[in-house]
Design a protein around this motif. Structure first.
Motif, PDB file in Angstrom:
ATOM      1  N   ALA A   6      30.795 -37.850  63.979  1.00 29.16           N
ATOM      2  CA  ALA A   6      30.396 -38.786  63.422  1.00 29.16           C
ATOM      3  C   ALA A   6      31.891 -37.691  62.541  1.00 29.16           C
ATOM      4  CB  ALA A   6      29.714 -39.303  62.307  1.00 29.16           C
ATOM      5  N   PHE A   7      31.500 -36.749  61.879  1.00 28.24           N
ATOM      6  CA  PHE A   7      32.951 -35.975  60.957  1.00 28.24           C
ATOM      7  C   PHE A   7      34.049 -35.945  62.149  1.00 28.24           C
ATOM      8  CE2 PHE A   7      28.699 -35.078  59.475  1.00 28.24           C
ATOM      9  CZ  PHE A   7      29.735 -35.257  58.068  1.00 28.24           C
ATOM     10  N   MET A  44      34.779 -45.766  68.481  1.00 28.69           N
ATOM     11  CA  MET A  44      34.496 -44.607  68.338  1.00 28.69           C
ATOM     12  C   MET A  44      34.150 -45.085  66.422  1.00 28.69           C
ATOM     13  SD  MET A  44      37.963 -42.761  67.998  1.00 28.69           S
ATOM     14  CE  MET A  44      38.994 -41.844  69.050  1.00 28.69           C
ATOM     15  N   PHE A  45      34.395 -46.393  65.960  1.00 26.15           N
ATOM     16  CA  PHE A  45      34.310 -47.266  64.903  1.00 26.15           C
ATOM     17  C   PHE A  45      32.304 -47.451  65.027  1.00 26.15           C
ATOM     18  CE2 PHE A  45      38.447 -48.395  63.990  1.00 26.15           C
ATOM     19  CZ  PHE A  45      38.703 -47.929  62.776  1.00 26.15           C
ATOM     20  N   GLU A 100      25.810 -43.560  62.752  1.00 22.00           N
ATOM     21  CA  GLU A 100      25.559 -41.881  61.898  1.00 22.00           C
ATOM     22  C   GLU A 100      25.225 -41.684  60.543  1.00 22.00           C
ATOM     23  OE1 GLU A 100      24.408 -39.342  63.919  1.00 22.00           O
ATOM     24  OE2 GLU A 100      24.959 -40.175  65.653  1.00 22.00           O
ATOM     25  N   ALA A 101      26.297 -43.471  60.252  1.00 24.81           N
ATOM     26  CA  ALA A 101      26.103 -43.296  58.071  1.00 24.81           C
ATOM     27  C   ALA A 101      24.680 -44.156  58.196  1.00 24.81           C
ATOM     28  CB  ALA A 101      27.976 -43.631  58.359  1.00 24.81           C
ATOM     29  N   GLU A 102      24.796 -44.597  59.155  1.00 27.14           N
ATOM     30  CA  GLU A 102      23.111 -44.547  58.135  1.00 27.14           C
ATOM     31  C   GLU A 102      21.871 -44.069  58.140  1.00 27.14           C
ATOM     32  OE1 GLU A 102      21.612 -47.517  62.093  1.00 27.14           O
ATOM     33  OE2 GLU A 102      23.442 -48.529  61.450  1.00 27.14           O
ATOM     34  N   ASN A 103      22.249 -42.519  58.845  1.00 26.87           N
ATOM     35  CA  ASN A 103      21.490 -42.185  58.228  1.00 26.87           C
ATOM     36  C   ASN A 103      21.838 -40.409  57.581  1.00 26.87           C
ATOM     37  OD1 ASN A 103      19.328 -42.166  60.045  1.00 26.87           O
ATOM     38  ND2 ASN A 103      20.816 -42.225  61.666  1.00 26.87           N
ATOM     39  N   LEU A 130      32.714 -37.830  52.764  1.00 30.07           N
ATOM     40  CA  LEU A 130      33.525 -36.804  53.549  1.00 30.07           C
ATOM     41  C   LEU A 130      34.415 -37.493  54.625  1.00 30.07           C
ATOM     42  CD1 LEU A 130      32.892 -33.406  52.714  1.00 30.07           C
ATOM     43  CD2 LEU A 130      32.147 -33.173  54.991  1.00 30.07           C
ATOM     44  N   LEU A 131      32.880 -38.620  55.516  1.00 25.70           N
ATOM     45  CA  LEU A 131      33.620 -39.288  56.990  1.00 25.70           C
ATOM     46  C   LEU A 131      35.143 -40.725  56.218  1.00 25.70           C
ATOM     47  CD1 LEU A 131      30.966 -40.998  58.062  1.00 25.70           C
ATOM     48  CD2 LEU A 131      31.698 -39.049  59.054  1.00 25.70           C
ATOM     49  N   ARG A 132      34.751 -40.923  54.710  1.00 26.71           N
ATOM     50  CA  ARG A 132      36.248 -41.633  54.414  1.00 26.71           C
ATOM     51  C   ARG A 132      37.269 -40.972  54.432  1.00 26.71           C
ATOM     52  NH1 ARG A 132      35.916 -45.707  49.311  1.00 26.71           N
ATOM     53  NH2 ARG A 132      38.027 -45.811  49.784  1.00 26.71           N
ATOM     54  N   LYS A 133      37.116 -39.331  53.496  1.00 25.90           N
ATOM     55  CA  LYS A 133      38.114 -38.523  52.899  1.00 25.90           C
ATOM     56  C   LYS A 133      38.866 -38.177  54.285  1.00 25.90           C
ATOM     57  CE  LYS A 133      39.284 -34.803  50.242  1.00 25.90           C
ATOM     58  NZ  LYS A 133      39.299 -34.069  50.864  1.00 25.90           N
ATOM     59  N   ASN A 134      38.116 -37.408  55.790  1.00 27.35           N
ATOM     60  CA  ASN A 134      38.678 -36.888  57.123  1.00 27.35           C
ATOM     61  C   ASN A 134      39.406 -38.687  57.539  1.00 27.35           C
ATOM     62  OD1 ASN A 134      37.269 -34.772  56.937  1.00 27.35           O
ATOM     63  ND2 ASN A 134      35.208 -35.176  58.726  1.00 27.35           N
ATOM     64  N   PHE A 135      39.237 -39.831  57.573  1.00 26.76           N
ATOM     65  CA  PHE A 135      39.432 -40.981  58.107  1.00 26.76           C
ATOM     66  C   PHE A 135      40.928 -40.894  57.726  1.00 26.76           C
ATOM     67  CE2 PHE A 135      40.489 -45.344  58.376  1.00 26.76           C
ATOM     68  CZ  PHE A 135      40.887 -45.671  59.281  1.00 26.76           C
ATOM     69  N   ARG A 136      40.227 -41.312  55.817  1.00 27.27           N
ATOM     70  CA  ARG A 136      42.311 -41.512  55.486  1.00 27.27           C
ATOM     71  C   ARG A 136      42.804 -40.203  55.437  1.00 27.27           C
ATOM     72  NH1 ARG A 136      42.276 -45.231  50.778  1.00 27.27           N
ATOM     73  NH2 ARG A 136      43.837 -44.150  50.390  1.00 27.27           N
ATOM     74  N   GLU A 137      42.541 -38.720  54.766  1.00 29.71           N
ATOM     75  CA  GLU A 137      43.835 -37.958  55.479  1.00 29.71           C
ATOM     76  C   GLU A 137      44.158 -38.033  56.838  1.00 29.71           C
ATOM     77  OE1 GLU A 137      41.543 -34.144  55.428  1.00 29.71           O
ATOM     78  OE2 GLU A 137      41.218 -34.143  52.978  1.00 29.71           O
ATOM     79  N   SER A 138      43.640 -38.424  57.777  1.00 28.43           N
ATOM     80  CA  SER A 138      44.108 -38.049  59.406  1.00 28.43           C
ATOM     81  C   SER A 138      45.411 -39.705  59.324  1.00 28.43           C
ATOM     82  CB  SER A 138      43.485 -38.610  60.321  1.00 28.43           C
ATOM     83  OG  SER A 138      42.716 -37.748  61.078  1.00 28.43           O
ATOM     84  N   ALA A 139      44.719 -40.415  58.644  1.00 29.11           N
ATOM     85  CA  ALA A 139      45.770 -42.160  58.601  1.00 29.11           C
ATOM     86  C   ALA A 139      47.526 -41.154  58.052  1.00 29.11           C
ATOM     87  CB  ALA A 139      45.190 -42.984  57.426  1.00 29.11           C
TER      88      ALA A 139
END
Ligand SMILES: Cc1ncc(CN)c(N)n1
Length: 227
Positions: A127-128, A177-178, A184-187, A195-204
């Protein structure tokens, strides 16, 4: 759901990229050929690495469905997406293979590619990496849909095929992907989800820099590649 938040996060970047010179240059058919060449050179290498990262994820998943998806996406990115590149190559007036033979990981592309690789190497949970990859299909799809909705592309518009390609071919790619990220985020705890959100925003943001990199024909300054 986390993906709802991610899609909301993406909106600001989509609006900014849409207003930037690359997409406007395609819409208005006044983008310069040197920028298209720079983009194609960088993007051919970016897509190759994207496919390699899919391969890394195959070794990290135990889900057969996910393996099949990753294999299919690898095939698409290595073959199918060339169709969109061919549209730009035709506008430049040179064979695609000739255009891309001199590319390299220009600085912004280099940063983006390594952001994805970092997650693939450092994190066992896919998921990361997927959160760093998802802006790739999602932002292009949204940009193309927006362009098609807000403009009339005549039959002979040079870049019509590029917008058509991305508005119709990659729906499922982003969805899978979503869905995987949500599952995965459920656990995960709040820090991991952050971190997942940061990764996404950085790639955007990397997506925005990638287009702008082509407009400025970004190069490494002071790095002699032959040393
Ligand atoms: C950098 C980049 N981002 C996204 C896409 C669309 N797959 C692309 N071709 N290149």
């Amino acid at each position: 759901m986390l993906s709802t938040q991610l899609k909301q996060d993406a909106e600001q970047f989509i609006d900014e990229i849409y207003g930037d010179d690359f997409i406007q240059g395609l819409i208005n058919e006044d983008i310069d050929h040197a920028s298209l060449i720079h983009y194609l050179q960088a993007d051919a290498l970016y897509l190759e690495e994207f496919a390699n990262i899919y391969a890394m994820l195959i070794s990290k998943t135990t889900s057969k469905d996910m393996m099949e998806y990753l294999l299919e996406e690898m095939r698409f990115i290595l073959g199918g997406e060339v169709e969109a590149h061919e549209v730009l190559a035709r506008a430049v007036g040179k064979p695609y293979a000739e255009i891309i033979k001199d590319g390299e990981w220009y600085p912004s592309a280099d940063h983006y590619i390594k952001h994805m690789y970092y997650n693939a190497y450092a994190k066992e949970n896919i998921a990361f990496t997927l959160s760093a990859m998802a802006p790739c299909p999602y932002i292009y799809q949204k940009l193309a849909e927006k362009a098609m909705a807000q403009n009339v592309f005549q039959e002979n518009h040079q870049y019509r095929g590029w917008f058509e390609f991305y508005s119709s071919n990659i729906d499922e790619t982003a969805d899978v992907m979503f869905n995987a990220i949500d599952k995965e985020a459920e656990n995960m705890n709040d820090d991991e989800i952050g971190l997942l959100r940061k990764n996404f925003r950085e790639s955007a943001e990397h997506e925005r820099r990638f287009f702008n990199m082509a407009m400025t024909r970004e190069h490494w300054a002071g790095v002699d590649m032959n040393v």
